[in-house]
Every structure is written in structure tokens, then in C-alpha cells.
Design an enzyme around this catalytic site. Sequence first.
Site, PDB file in Angstrom:
ATOM      1  N   GLU A   1       2.043  -4.060   8.462  1.00  0.00           N
ATOM      2  CA  GLU A   1       2.128  -5.362   7.811  1.00  0.00           C
ATOM      3  C   GLU A   1       3.449  -6.103   8.017  1.00  0.00           C
ATOM      4  O   GLU A   1       4.179  -6.349   7.052  1.00  0.00           O
ATOM      5  CB  GLU A   1       1.863  -5.217   6.304  1.00  0.00           C
ATOM      6  CG  GLU A   1       0.486  -4.683   5.977  1.00  0.00           C
ATOM      7  CD  GLU A   1       0.078  -4.953   4.529  1.00  0.00           C
ATOM      8  OE1 GLU A   1       0.941  -5.351   3.725  1.00  0.00           O
ATOM      9  OE2 GLU A   1      -1.110  -4.781   4.216  1.00  0.00           O
TER      10      GLU A   1
ATOM     11  N   GLU B   1      -6.470  -0.132   5.490  1.00  0.00           N
ATOM     12  CA  GLU B   1      -6.267  -0.097   4.033  1.00  0.00           C
ATOM     13  C   GLU B   1      -7.320  -0.964   3.378  1.00  0.00           C
ATOM     14  O   GLU B   1      -7.626  -2.053   3.866  1.00  0.00           O
ATOM     15  CB  GLU B   1      -4.904  -0.673   3.601  1.00  0.00           C
ATOM     16  CG  GLU B   1      -3.733   0.208   3.806  1.00  0.00           C
ATOM     17  CD  GLU B   1      -2.428  -0.425   3.283  1.00  0.00           C
ATOM     18  OE1 GLU B   1      -2.453  -1.171   2.274  1.00  0.00           O
ATOM     19  OE2 GLU B   1      -1.386  -0.162   3.904  1.00  0.00           O
TER      20      GLU B   1
ATOM     21  N   TYR C   1      -3.687   2.623  -7.328  1.00  0.00           N
ATOM     22  CA  TYR C   1      -4.749   2.444  -6.339  1.00  0.00           C
ATOM     23  C   TYR C   1      -5.409   3.780  -5.991  1.00  0.00           C
ATOM     24  O   TYR C   1      -6.359   3.810  -5.203  1.00  0.00           O
ATOM     25  CB  TYR C   1      -4.171   1.922  -5.020  1.00  0.00           C
ATOM     26  CG  TYR C   1      -3.754   0.478  -4.966  1.00  0.00           C
ATOM     27  CD1 TYR C   1      -2.491   0.069  -5.392  1.00  0.00           C
ATOM     28  CD2 TYR C   1      -4.601  -0.495  -4.451  1.00  0.00           C
ATOM     29  CE1 TYR C   1      -2.084  -1.254  -5.292  1.00  0.00           C
ATOM     30  CE2 TYR C   1      -4.207  -1.820  -4.334  1.00  0.00           C
ATOM     31  CZ  TYR C   1      -2.948  -2.191  -4.763  1.00  0.00           C
ATOM     32  OH  TYR C   1      -2.554  -3.509  -4.650  1.00  0.00           O
TER      33      TYR C   1
END
Length: 463
Positions: free
Chosen positions: A157, A363, A425
Site C-alpha cells: 500500500e 487483504e 480484524y
Amino acid sequence: MHKEFLWGSATASYQCEGAWNEDGRVESMWDRYLHEHHLENGDIASDFYHHYKEDIKLMKAGGQNAYRFSLSWPRIISDREGTINPLGIDFYNRVIDCCLENGITPFVTIYHWDLPQYWQETGGWLDHNVCEAYDHYAKVCFDNFGDRVNYWATFNEPKWCLVNGYLIGNYPPGEHDVQHTMNAAYNMMFASALAVRTFRQGNYQGKIGIVHSYTPVDGVDDTIQTQIAVRNADNYSNNWVLDTAALGEFPMDLVTRLSQDYDISLMKPEELKIIKDNTVDFLGLNYYARSLVKPYTHGETQLQFNNTGKPGSTKIVLKDWFEQVMDPKSEFTEWDTEIYPRGLYDGLKKAYAKYDLPIYVTENGVGVREDVSVPKVHDDWRISYMNDHINAIMNAVDDGCDIRGYFAWSTMDLYSWKNGVEKRYGLVAVDFDHHLERRPKASYDWFKKVADSNGDAIKRQAY
Ligand code: NOJ
């Protein structure tokens, strides 16, 4: 799904390892920034450094056949001269070997935001010398782990870490400067191409790609003005990473536009040629949400960011680009993230049509506040979220897209950057208050069924 489909989960070094100053690991930019600002930090995190065997066994018991994790540059390279820390190498050798012993394919990200502080001292990603240093670090990784690793990602990212670090200013180094954002972005994409070149020149086994925070863009309508806004948003959100890594070129209209207001002299022809000649083998796409945009109205672009989970998003402004809107019909998480699985289907179709490369969804997941003091967390909401997103992927596969893996974010609860450990998460709960005990959640059991059945356990819905 294809019989070699990767069903895995993912973490990042700073978010899970802890052991921030053990066995020769030096300081990262995140250690310095969080310590200096007295913020919750990843000093201990999920303590994967000492729990990795247990965590990898849990992956196996959970039916997973792949694990995406990142290597920590400050654990592997001790200084600006490039000195290798043998204890850092040992640690990752143990992790990789443990994965292989458990039938788990390692999927390795070389850089997931934890720049060594010794590079931050001279400007971090603004210092062009960091590109060569990164290339050296990547080569050390290929040389030491390349005999057992078949999947490499140069960066995780670039957009998210650089926009937060240089434009919004809520990640280290905490700047608010468009020119610096551009320079850092250029350096990171150039560094990525250097590592791809080194990988190819060294004839290492396997494939190399990049991981992007993919935000497919939709317009509120189909007018010309909206289409221009969509293109601007797509350039900002996706194209400068994906076009550059996959096609070898920064988007021309973006460069032309930026050159009117900013200095682009950093982009040297000989370096642009290296970018052109060293494109990636695959794309890793992280998907959390799409972006819905309309034309700018006040001569300003407002982007909404919510990195705190508290009411009121941070807004940043770019001149005359596009405006982001929240779809009133959609459901949003407490962190203002739209829940929109259809965006993953649309995005995969667009990305595959445009880049014609194998894709891994590297992801996907949902972050919430959860009470993990109970023996079993019944995260049914996460199960339905993941079901609907995997269904979106399966629909894209049915339409001919070459998608080769799905990684749930995250393997276990982690340190979630500026959200600390509050935003969870994980498929596995980590009790941060009680000896970091691991307790699989209901989503972990559910994901096992999905992986074991190679996707047949997904409740399908055609679009
Ligand atoms: C993106 C990043 O790669 C990861 O570090 C982060 O924690 C998750 N998404 C969730 O926001």
C-alpha cells in the site's frame, strides 16, 4: 476455485511482532514517532515474535494454506551501510520453515511501512538514496529466503502510507505537503522497480508483485463532469500505483496536471526507463471499500478519512479534483468504511481487463470494537462480510478473471496503527490484557470450512 487457490490470512511485521528492541532490531520510524508522541505503540503488539509457532499451527488447524506477512527492514538491516543482522535473518528463517512444515505457503511483503529510523533521519522516502538502500535490503531478502519463498510483494500500500504520512499527516513523518507526497510516491515506485529488476537479474524462483490499497471508483452519475471527476479520483486512488507497477508508466494526464503546479524534476528519463522495463508479475489488491465521487463544487477536493473510529472524519483538500460522497443507501462501519462487496467484483473486473495480470486479493476484512473477554467471540457480522466479499470474487472468477488467492485481514488481532489494539480484524482473538492468549473466533471456524471446501461453503449470490 482453481485447485491451487491460496486461502490464507495476513499480518504485517510492525502490527504483530512486538519485540521491538530484541535481537538487534533497530528503531523504525513508527517506534520513534509513537514513542515521541506518547501514543499506543507496537512495542509488544501480538508478540508474534515469541508466539509464531502457535500462530502458524493455528493457521494450519484453521484450514489455511498460505500466510501473507511482511519482513521488518529494521530487524534485518542494522544501519545505513547495509549491515545484515544475522538474528533478524534467523527469525524469518524460523518463520518460513515453520510455515513450510505446516503446509503453509509463505507470501512475503518486503516493506509494510516500518522504515528504519536511520533513513527517516535524512528525510525517509524523500531522500532519493533510500531507493538504493531498499534495493539492497530486498536483495538480502531474496538471497536469504528466496530458496523457499515463491511469492514476493515489493511494497504494501504505497498510497495509504504516503497519503497518511505526507498529505494528511496522521502517520509518520506527519507532514501535510503535496510536493513531498509526490516525491515520496515517485521514490517508492522507483524503489519497487529496482527490486523487481534485482529479482529478475538474480534469477530467483517465484513471482514478484506489489500490493495496492485498491479503491475502485464510481461516479454519482454519468455526466462528462462526473466522468472527469472519476478519472481524477482513479488517478489519485489507483492509477499512480497500478499503472506504474503493471504498465511501467505513471498516468500521463496525472503527470501533466501535477507538473502545472508542482516540480516533477525528480522524474529522470533513465529512471523512468527502469520503471518501464521492470513491471510486476502479479497484482496484490487489498479491498476494503470503493470511492463514490462527484465533480468538485467549491474549487476544492475534499477527501474523508477516519482513522480514529470517532465521529468526524479528517478532511484533506486538493485543488479542483473531485469530491467524495457517502452513499446514503449504504451501510458503514464505525470507522465510516462503506460495506460494499459489489465494489470488489467491479474492481476486479476493471483491474483484470486493464492489466491482464494474475490477481491475489491480499487483504479483506472488517475492523470493529469487540469484547474478547468471552470464551468465544461470535463475530457473525464478520462472517457475513467475508462471505459476501468472497462471493464477489467468485463471481469475478466465473466471468473469467484470473484470481489466485484470498487473504483475510487479519490472522489474529493486531496493533492497528493509530487505532491501537481497539480496532480488531482478527480471525483469532488476542487478549491483550491477559498474556496475549489466542482464542479462535467463530469466523476462524467458518473460514476453515470455506478453505477446506475450496469455496463451496460460500453462500452464493449472482450479480
Ligand atoms: C491496510 C494495511 O495494509 C494494514 O496495515 C491495515 O492494518 C489494514 N489495511 C486495515 O486498515
